[in-house]
Design a protein around this motif. Structure first.
Motif, PDB file in Angstrom:
ATOM      1  N   PRO A   1       2.509   4.160  -6.447  1.00  0.00           N
ATOM      2  CA  PRO A   1       2.595   2.993  -5.558  1.00  0.00           C
ATOM      3  C   PRO A   1       4.026   2.780  -5.081  1.00  0.00           C
ATOM      4  O   PRO A   1       4.982   3.177  -5.753  1.00  0.00           O
ATOM      5  CB  PRO A   1       2.130   1.835  -6.453  1.00  0.00           C
ATOM      6  CG  PRO A   1       2.410   2.292  -7.850  1.00  0.00           C
ATOM      7  CD  PRO A   1       2.196   3.780  -7.841  1.00  0.00           C
ATOM      8  N   THR A   2       4.148   2.155  -3.919  1.00  0.00           N
ATOM      9  CA  THR A   2       5.474   1.785  -3.427  1.00  0.00           C
ATOM     10  C   THR A   2       6.008   0.638  -4.289  1.00  0.00           C
ATOM     11  O   THR A   2       5.241  -0.014  -5.011  1.00  0.00           O
ATOM     12  CB  THR A   2       5.397   1.325  -1.967  1.00  0.00           C
ATOM     13  OG1 THR A   2       4.605   0.122  -1.907  1.00  0.00           O
ATOM     14  CG2 THR A   2       4.764   2.394  -1.078  1.00  0.00           C
ATOM     15  N   PRO A   3       7.324   0.369  -4.238  1.00  0.00           N
ATOM     16  CA  PRO A   3       7.854  -0.772  -5.007  1.00  0.00           C
ATOM     17  C   PRO A   3       7.131  -2.081  -4.697  1.00  0.00           C
ATOM     18  O   PRO A   3       6.858  -2.877  -5.604  1.00  0.00           O
ATOM     19  CB  PRO A   3       9.324  -0.821  -4.581  1.00  0.00           C
ATOM     20  CG  PRO A   3       9.656   0.597  -4.248  1.00  0.00           C
ATOM     21  CD  PRO A   3       8.408   1.154  -3.618  1.00  0.00           C
ATOM     22  N   ALA A   4       6.801  -2.301  -3.418  1.00  0.00           N
ATOM     23  CA  ALA A   4       6.102  -3.535  -3.047  1.00  0.00           C
ATOM     24  C   ALA A   4       4.706  -3.574  -3.663  1.00  0.00           C
ATOM     25  O   ALA A   4       4.254  -4.622  -4.151  1.00  0.00           O
ATOM     26  CB  ALA A   4       6.017  -3.649  -1.526  1.00  0.00           C
ATOM     27  N   GLU A   5       4.012  -2.437  -3.645  1.00  0.00           N
ATOM     28  CA  GLU A   5       2.669  -2.380  -4.231  1.00  0.00           C
ATOM     29  C   GLU A   5       2.723  -2.572  -5.742  1.00  0.00           C
ATOM     30  O   GLU A   5       1.876  -3.258  -6.324  1.00  0.00           O
ATOM     31  CB  GLU A   5       2.020  -1.037  -3.888  1.00  0.00           C
ATOM     32  CG  GLU A   5       1.667  -0.885  -2.411  1.00  0.00           C
ATOM     33  CD  GLU A   5       1.292   0.538  -2.041  1.00  0.00           C
ATOM     34  OE1 GLU A   5       0.670   0.727  -0.978  1.00  0.00           O
ATOM     35  OE2 GLU A   5       1.633   1.469  -2.808  1.00  0.00           O
ATOM     36  N   GLU A   6       3.726  -1.978  -6.374  1.00  0.00           N
ATOM     37  CA  GLU A   6       3.845  -2.107  -7.828  1.00  0.00           C
ATOM     38  C   GLU A   6       4.164  -3.549  -8.224  1.00  0.00           C
ATOM     39  O   GLU A   6       3.662  -4.061  -9.230  1.00  0.00           O
ATOM     40  CB  GLU A   6       4.923  -1.156  -8.347  1.00  0.00           C
ATOM     41  CG  GLU A   6       4.810  -0.867  -9.828  1.00  0.00           C
ATOM     42  CD  GLU A   6       5.471   0.445 -10.209  1.00  0.00           C
ATOM     43  OE1 GLU A   6       5.701   0.632 -11.413  1.00  0.00           O
ATOM     44  OE2 GLU A   6       5.751   1.277  -9.325  1.00  0.00           O
ATOM     45  N   THR A   7       4.978  -4.206  -7.410  1.00  0.00           N
ATOM     46  CA  THR A   7       5.273  -5.620  -7.644  1.00  0.00           C
ATOM     47  C   THR A   7       4.000  -6.453  -7.541  1.00  0.00           C
ATOM     48  O   THR A   7       3.760  -7.361  -8.347  1.00  0.00           O
ATOM     49  CB  THR A   7       6.312  -6.123  -6.622  1.00  0.00           C
ATOM     50  OG1 THR A   7       7.511  -5.363  -6.757  1.00  0.00           O
ATOM     51  CG2 THR A   7       6.618  -7.599  -6.836  1.00  0.00           C
ATOM     52  N   GLU A   8       3.161  -6.127  -6.556  1.00  0.00           N
ATOM     53  CA  GLU A   8       1.906  -6.853  -6.372  1.00  0.00           C
ATOM     54  C   GLU A   8       0.958  -6.612  -7.545  1.00  0.00           C
ATOM     55  O   GLU A   8       0.234  -7.527  -7.971  1.00  0.00           O
ATOM     56  CB  GLU A   8       1.248  -6.423  -5.057  1.00  0.00           C
ATOM     57  CG  GLU A   8      -0.087  -7.087  -4.754  1.00  0.00           C
ATOM     58  CD  GLU A   8       0.008  -8.594  -4.554  1.00  0.00           C
ATOM     59  OE1 GLU A   8      -1.045  -9.252  -4.563  1.00  0.00           O
ATOM     60  OE2 GLU A   8       1.142  -9.113  -4.389  1.00  0.00           O
ATOM     61  N   ILE A   9       0.957  -5.396  -8.098  1.00  0.00           N
ATOM     62  CA  ILE A   9       0.128  -5.096  -9.271  1.00  0.00           C
ATOM     63  C   ILE A   9       0.516  -6.004 -10.437  1.00  0.00           C
ATOM     64  O   ILE A   9      -0.340  -6.609 -11.098  1.00  0.00           O
ATOM     65  CB  ILE A   9       0.272  -3.610  -9.670  1.00  0.00           C
ATOM     66  CG1 ILE A   9      -0.382  -2.712  -8.620  1.00  0.00           C
ATOM     67  CG2 ILE A   9      -0.359  -3.355 -11.045  1.00  0.00           C
ATOM     68  CD1 ILE A   9      -0.098  -1.229  -8.820  1.00  0.00           C
ATOM     69  N   ILE A  10       1.823  -6.096 -10.682  1.00  0.00           N
ATOM     70  CA  ILE A  10       2.305  -6.945 -11.779  1.00  0.00           C
ATOM     71  C   ILE A  10       1.933  -8.403 -11.528  1.00  0.00           C
ATOM     72  O   ILE A  10       1.500  -9.120 -12.439  1.00  0.00           O
ATOM     73  CB  ILE A  10       3.832  -6.789 -11.943  1.00  0.00           C
ATOM     74  CG1 ILE A  10       4.166  -5.357 -12.369  1.00  0.00           C
ATOM     75  CG2 ILE A  10       4.370  -7.788 -12.966  1.00  0.00           C
ATOM     76  CD1 ILE A  10       5.644  -5.049 -12.384  1.00  0.00           C
ATOM     77  N   ARG A  11       2.085  -8.856 -10.278  1.00  0.00           N
ATOM     78  CA  ARG A  11       1.769 -10.247  -9.948  1.00  0.00           C
ATOM     79  C   ARG A  11       0.300 -10.548 -10.225  1.00  0.00           C
ATOM     80  O   ARG A  11      -0.034 -11.597 -10.796  1.00  0.00           O
ATOM     81  CB  ARG A  11       2.089 -10.523  -8.476  1.00  0.00           C
ATOM     82  CG  ARG A  11       1.953 -12.000  -8.080  1.00  0.00           C
ATOM     83  CD  ARG A  11       1.904 -12.185  -6.582  1.00  0.00           C
ATOM     84  NE  ARG A  11       0.682 -11.645  -6.005  1.00  0.00           N
ATOM     85  CZ  ARG A  11      -0.507 -12.260  -6.062  1.00  0.00           C
ATOM     86  NH1 ARG A  11      -0.641 -13.419  -6.698  1.00  0.00           N
ATOM     87  NH2 ARG A  11      -1.565 -11.712  -5.502  1.00  0.00           N
TER      88      ARG A  11
END
Length: 233
Positions: free
Chosen positions: A87-97
């Motif tokens: 995942p891109t950094p933005a996608e990975e951030t969304e996963i954590i959220r």
């Protein structure tokens, strides 16, 4: 007492096979029947699967210990194969959220995105999308080249192909291209719909030899050469 048949989890509208290459040969054989015949057999009795019926599967391409090679016949029955990157950094951030918000918690039941009737209705709409005979000839031409690659593409790349795609590839192209056209708001298929599906339809259907693995030649490189060799209608 009497025996009561308990139908397994494959009797569902959407079946997810997580890390399918960890399934035993016996399990894969049972799934082959389900995917092809839309039925299961238990004690000589046949049980029809519900409609609509869809199989999704994941496969770990890195870890090989404790895994089984998928039969080509079973791979061929999957319409499309996608390869997911990190995942891109933005996608990975969304996963954590989402995890922190409890979106994936067992207690939280997701709402239905669509009814079964709606899904069946969309499937019927796809069948009504027009596909010109010239597009069908284009599809058949692409698949034909995979079986006779040495006549149409670079000989080095052609030499990596042991077996070309089966007629199921042509069927998958035709059906998936109709779906792409519908998603894009059109009532007809255009060549770009077919081209956009080339990797997803063919990457699991071309059987490459050991040389391709040894030289780390991506199957997508060969598919691109196949597409480039066929004139666009």
């Amino acid at each position: 007492g009497t025996f009561i048949t308990q139908l397994g989890p494959v009797h569902a509208n959407i079946v997810l096979l997580d890390e399918i290459n960890r399934s035993s040969a016996k399990t894969q054989s049972a799934m082959l029947e389900a995917m092809q015949e839309r039925q299961t057999s238990i004690g000589g009795e046949e049980y029809r699967l519900p409609s609509p019926f869809m199989v999704l599967a994941t496969q770990n391409p890195i870890e090989q210990e404790g895994t089984y090679q998928l039969p080509e016949a079973q791979m061929d029955r999957f319409m499309l194969k996608d390869v997911l990157d990190y995942p891109t950094p933005a996608e990975e951030t969304e996963i954590i959220r989402r995890i922190d918000a409890g979106v994936f918690s067992a207690e939280r039941k997701p709402a239905a995105a669509a009814s079964l009737d709606a899904v069946i209705g969309v499937q019927e709409l796809v069948k009504r999308i027009y596909i010109d005979p010239a597009i069908i000839n284009y599809i058949v031409g692409l698949v034909f080249v995979t079986r006779n690659a040495e006549q149409y593409i670079d000989r080095r790349l052609a030499g990596f192909i042991e077996f070309g795609a089966s007629p199921r590839a042509s069927i998958a192209f035709s059906q998936a291209a109709r779906a792409v056209a519908l998603i894009n708001g059109r009532d007809h298929v255009i060549p770009e719909d077919v081209k956009s599906l080339a990797h997803r339809v063919l990457r699991h259907r071309l059987i490459l030899g050991f040389d391709a693995v040894a030289e780390q030649v991506p199957v997508e490189t060969i598919i691109d050469a196949v597409v480039a060799s066929v004139q666009t209608p």
